[in-house]
Motif scaffolding. Structure first.
Motif, PDB file in Angstrom:
ATOM      1  N   ALA A  75       6.378 -12.085   6.916  1.00  0.00           N
ATOM      2  CA  ALA A  75       5.351 -12.532   6.751  1.00  0.00           C
ATOM      3  C   ALA A  75       4.913 -13.838   7.721  1.00  0.00           C
ATOM      4  CB  ALA A  75       4.807 -12.699   5.317  1.00  0.00           C
ATOM      5  N   LYS A  76       5.977 -14.593   8.096  1.00  0.00           N
ATOM      6  CA  LYS A  76       5.786 -15.926   8.588  1.00  0.00           C
ATOM      7  C   LYS A  76       5.596 -15.382  10.083  1.00  0.00           C
ATOM      8  CE  LYS A  76       8.760 -18.760   5.923  1.00  0.00           C
ATOM      9  NZ  LYS A  76       9.836 -19.599   5.790  1.00  0.00           N
ATOM     10  N   LYS A  77       6.128 -14.446  10.620  1.00  0.00           N
ATOM     11  CA  LYS A  77       5.809 -14.080  12.209  1.00  0.00           C
ATOM     12  C   LYS A  77       4.561 -13.100  12.293  1.00  0.00           C
ATOM     13  CE  LYS A  77      10.504 -14.537  13.861  1.00  0.00           C
ATOM     14  NZ  LYS A  77      11.357 -13.880  14.480  1.00  0.00           N
ATOM     15  N   GLY A  78       4.479 -12.287  11.098  1.00  0.00           N
ATOM     16  CA  GLY A  78       3.510 -11.236  11.118  1.00  0.00           C
ATOM     17  C   GLY A  78       2.299 -11.563  10.892  1.00  0.00           C
ATOM     18  N   GLY A  79       2.245 -12.522   9.726  1.00  0.00           N
ATOM     19  CA  GLY A  79       1.034 -13.013   9.086  1.00  0.00           C
ATOM     20  C   GLY A  79       0.339 -11.927   8.450  1.00  0.00           C
ATOM     21  N   GLU A  80      -1.001 -11.715   8.587  1.00  0.00           N
ATOM     22  CA  GLU A  80      -1.824 -10.782   7.886  1.00  0.00           C
ATOM     23  C   GLU A  80      -1.377  -9.331   8.399  1.00  0.00           C
ATOM     24  OE1 GLU A  80      -5.993 -11.403   8.178  1.00  0.00           O
ATOM     25  OE2 GLU A  80      -5.719 -13.704   7.967  1.00  0.00           O
ATOM     26  N   VAL A  81      -0.885  -9.093   9.238  1.00  0.00           N
ATOM     27  CA  VAL A  81      -0.495  -7.732   9.561  1.00  0.00           C
ATOM     28  C   VAL A  81       0.625  -7.203   8.883  1.00  0.00           C
ATOM     29  CG1 VAL A  81       0.435  -6.216  11.580  1.00  0.00           C
ATOM     30  CG2 VAL A  81      -1.445  -7.991  11.846  1.00  0.00           C
ATOM     31  N   ALA A  82       1.585  -8.290   8.855  1.00  0.00           N
ATOM     32  CA  ALA A  82       2.708  -7.930   7.906  1.00  0.00           C
ATOM     33  C   ALA A  82       2.439  -7.648   6.431  1.00  0.00           C
ATOM     34  CB  ALA A  82       3.894  -9.189   8.035  1.00  0.00           C
ATOM     35  N   ILE A  83       1.316  -8.600   5.873  1.00  0.00           N
ATOM     36  CA  ILE A  83       0.985  -8.400   4.538  1.00  0.00           C
ATOM     37  C   ILE A  83       0.510  -6.969   4.240  1.00  0.00           C
ATOM     38  CG2 ILE A  83      -0.417  -9.229   2.450  1.00  0.00           C
ATOM     39  CD1 ILE A  83       0.120 -12.235   3.902  1.00  0.00           C
ATOM     40  N   TYR A  84      -0.551  -6.527   5.124  1.00  0.00           N
ATOM     41  CA  TYR A  84      -1.215  -5.520   5.129  1.00  0.00           C
ATOM     42  C   TYR A  84      -0.326  -4.475   5.173  1.00  0.00           C
ATOM     43  CZ  TYR A  84      -4.007  -1.451   6.915  1.00  0.00           C
ATOM     44  OH  TYR A  84      -4.577  -0.060   6.876  1.00  0.00           O
ATOM     45  N   LEU A  85       0.855  -4.178   6.093  1.00  0.00           N
ATOM     46  CA  LEU A  85       1.607  -3.238   6.287  1.00  0.00           C
ATOM     47  C   LEU A  85       2.451  -2.984   5.054  1.00  0.00           C
ATOM     48  CD1 LEU A  85       2.990  -3.626  10.000  1.00  0.00           C
ATOM     49  CD2 LEU A  85       1.487  -1.771   9.163  1.00  0.00           C
ATOM     50  N   GLU A  86       2.892  -4.075   4.189  1.00  0.00           N
ATOM     51  CA  GLU A  86       3.509  -4.112   3.133  1.00  0.00           C
ATOM     52  C   GLU A  86       2.730  -3.342   1.999  1.00  0.00           C
ATOM     53  OE1 GLU A  86       5.940  -6.916   0.022  1.00  0.00           O
ATOM     54  OE2 GLU A  86       5.056  -7.668   1.518  1.00  0.00           O
ATOM     55  N   GLY A  87       1.391  -3.547   1.974  1.00  0.00           N
ATOM     56  CA  GLY A  87       0.718  -3.032   0.992  1.00  0.00           C
ATOM     57  C   GLY A  87       0.761  -1.490   1.181  1.00  0.00           C
ATOM     58  N   LEU A  88       0.337  -1.229   2.481  1.00  0.00           N
ATOM     59  CA  LEU A  88       0.237   0.148   3.110  1.00  0.00           C
ATOM     60  C   LEU A  88       1.688   0.999   2.814  1.00  0.00           C
ATOM     61  CD1 LEU A  88      -1.656   2.333   4.673  1.00  0.00           C
ATOM     62  CD2 LEU A  88      -0.594   1.585   6.669  1.00  0.00           C
ATOM     63  N   TYR A  89       2.699   0.466   3.025  1.00  0.00           N
ATOM     64  CA  TYR A  89       3.993   1.030   2.881  1.00  0.00           C
ATOM     65  C   TYR A  89       4.106   1.271   1.278  1.00  0.00           C
ATOM     66  CZ  TYR A  89       5.112  -0.167   7.597  1.00  0.00           C
ATOM     67  OH  TYR A  89       5.193  -0.654   8.996  1.00  0.00           O
ATOM     68  N   ASN A  90       3.922   0.243   0.454  1.00  0.00           N
ATOM     69  CA  ASN A  90       3.871   0.665  -0.967  1.00  0.00           C
ATOM     70  C   ASN A  90       2.995   1.531  -1.562  1.00  0.00           C
ATOM     71  OD1 ASN A  90       5.935  -1.276  -1.980  1.00  0.00           O
ATOM     72  ND2 ASN A  90       4.723  -2.845  -1.338  1.00  0.00           N
ATOM     73  N   GLN A  91       2.078   1.794  -0.925  1.00  0.00           N
ATOM     74  CA  GLN A  91       0.866   2.730  -1.369  1.00  0.00           C
ATOM     75  C   GLN A  91       1.469   4.290  -0.903  1.00  0.00           C
ATOM     76  OE1 GLN A  91      -2.128   2.672  -2.888  1.00  0.00           O
ATOM     77  NE2 GLN A  91      -1.934   4.883  -3.120  1.00  0.00           N
ATOM     78  N   GLN A  92       2.252   4.315   0.108  1.00  0.00           N
ATOM     79  CA  GLN A  92       2.863   5.330   0.721  1.00  0.00           C
ATOM     80  C   GLN A  92       3.732   5.948  -0.399  1.00  0.00           C
ATOM     81  OE1 GLN A  92       0.738   6.819   3.150  1.00  0.00           O
ATOM     82  NE2 GLN A  92      -0.290   4.959   2.701  1.00  0.00           N
ATOM     83  N   ILE A  93       4.601   4.922  -0.529  1.00  0.00           N
ATOM     84  CA  ILE A  93       5.710   5.394  -1.580  1.00  0.00           C
ATOM     85  C   ILE A  93       5.268   5.609  -2.974  1.00  0.00           C
ATOM     86  CG2 ILE A  93       7.504   3.991  -3.178  1.00  0.00           C
ATOM     87  CD1 ILE A  93       8.043   2.118  -0.725  1.00  0.00           C
ATOM     88  N   LYS A  94       4.042   4.998  -3.328  1.00  0.00           N
ATOM     89  CA  LYS A  94       3.380   5.507  -4.455  1.00  0.00           C
ATOM     90  C   LYS A  94       2.983   7.018  -4.400  1.00  0.00           C
ATOM     91  CE  LYS A  94      -0.644   4.724  -7.504  1.00  0.00           C
ATOM     92  NZ  LYS A  94      -1.927   4.151  -7.538  1.00  0.00           N
ATOM     93  N   PHE A  95       2.395   7.416  -3.245  1.00  0.00           N
ATOM     94  CA  PHE A  95       1.944   8.809  -2.999  1.00  0.00           C
ATOM     95  C   PHE A  95       3.456   9.674  -2.891  1.00  0.00           C
ATOM     96  CE2 PHE A  95      -2.049   7.321  -0.492  1.00  0.00           C
ATOM     97  CZ  PHE A  95      -2.663   7.208  -1.748  1.00  0.00           C
ATOM     98  N   LEU A  96       4.195   9.249  -2.274  1.00  0.00           N
ATOM     99  CA  LEU A  96       5.384  10.011  -2.316  1.00  0.00           C
ATOM    100  C   LEU A  96       5.879  10.285  -3.801  1.00  0.00           C
ATOM    101  CD1 LEU A  96       7.091   8.770   0.835  1.00  0.00           C
ATOM    102  CD2 LEU A  96       6.202  10.889   0.467  1.00  0.00           C
ATOM    103  N   ASN A  97       6.133   9.076  -4.672  1.00  0.00           N
ATOM    104  CA  ASN A  97       6.498   9.543  -6.096  1.00  0.00           C
ATOM    105  C   ASN A  97       5.443  10.304  -6.745  1.00  0.00           C
ATOM    106  OD1 ASN A  97       8.786   8.028  -5.603  1.00  0.00           O
ATOM    107  ND2 ASN A  97       7.630   5.992  -6.131  1.00  0.00           N
ATOM    108  N   GLU A  98       4.346  10.010  -6.633  1.00  0.00           N
ATOM    109  CA  GLU A  98       3.117  11.029  -7.408  1.00  0.00           C
ATOM    110  C   GLU A  98       3.353  12.381  -6.922  1.00  0.00           C
ATOM    111  OE1 GLU A  98      -0.350   8.996  -6.419  1.00  0.00           O
ATOM    112  OE2 GLU A  98      -0.147   7.644  -8.183  1.00  0.00           O
ATOM    113  N   SER A  99       3.814  12.872  -5.684  1.00  0.00           N
ATOM    114  CA  SER A  99       3.685  14.121  -5.047  1.00  0.00           C
ATOM    115  C   SER A  99       5.053  14.643  -5.639  1.00  0.00           C
ATOM    116  CB  SER A  99       3.882  13.978  -3.573  1.00  0.00           C
ATOM    117  OG  SER A  99       4.165  15.236  -2.850  1.00  0.00           O
ATOM    118  N   ASN A 100       6.197  13.651  -5.743  1.00  0.00           N
ATOM    119  CA  ASN A 100       7.191  14.258  -6.286  1.00  0.00           C
ATOM    120  C   ASN A 100       7.080  14.693  -7.824  1.00  0.00           C
ATOM    121  OD1 ASN A 100       9.770  15.053  -6.128  1.00  0.00           O
ATOM    122  ND2 ASN A 100      10.802  12.848  -6.367  1.00  0.00           N
TER     123      ASN A 100
END
Length: 123
Positions: free
Chosen positions: A70-95
């Motif tokens: 987050a220090k280097k990536g700033g808002e992009v890193a924060i956005y990606l973390e949320g996006l990745y977590n959402q994808q994990i949620k979708f995968l778990n729901e799919s499962n």
């Protein structure tokens, strides 16, 4: 040395040689491959393989989250973390639902991420 041990050593050495940009690309490609196999497993009714491939895709997303700075990536890193977590949620729901609909969402998002990554890195 067995063939499996030799291959493992080769793979580890090959990964150590790759650039960080190439490694991210390989992680996105891995998610696409694992999600495709999980989707196929759902279609074939193979619960064991569905769980296995879904867990592999989740593990790659977790690795991507762990690589964010987050220090280097700033808002992009924060956005990606949320996006990745959402994808994990979708995968778990799919499962849990034994459904391909949310895997399709993850595949679409990951393909878009891979395409954008390749544009940014000039590959």
């Amino acid at each position: 040395m067995t063939a499996a041990a030799a291959y493992s050593t080769y793979t580890q050495n090959n990964i150590q040689i790759e650039s960080p940009e190439k490694l991210i690309e390989m992680l996105y490609e891995g998610i696409i491959r694992f999600c495709s196999l999980a989707k196929k497993s759902i279609e074939l009714g193979d619960i064991e393989k569905r769980v296995y491939w879904t867990n592999r895709a989740v593990a790659v997303f977790i690795e991507l989250i762990n690589s964010l700075d987050a220090k280097k990536g700033g808002e992009v890193a924060i956005y990606l973390e949320g996006l990745y977590n959402q994808q994990i949620k979708f995968l778990n729901e799919s499962n849990l639902e034994n459904s391909t609909e949310k895997i399709d969402i993850v595949l679409h998002v990951t393909r878009e991420l891979l395409e954008a990554w390749r544009e940014v890195t000039g590959k």
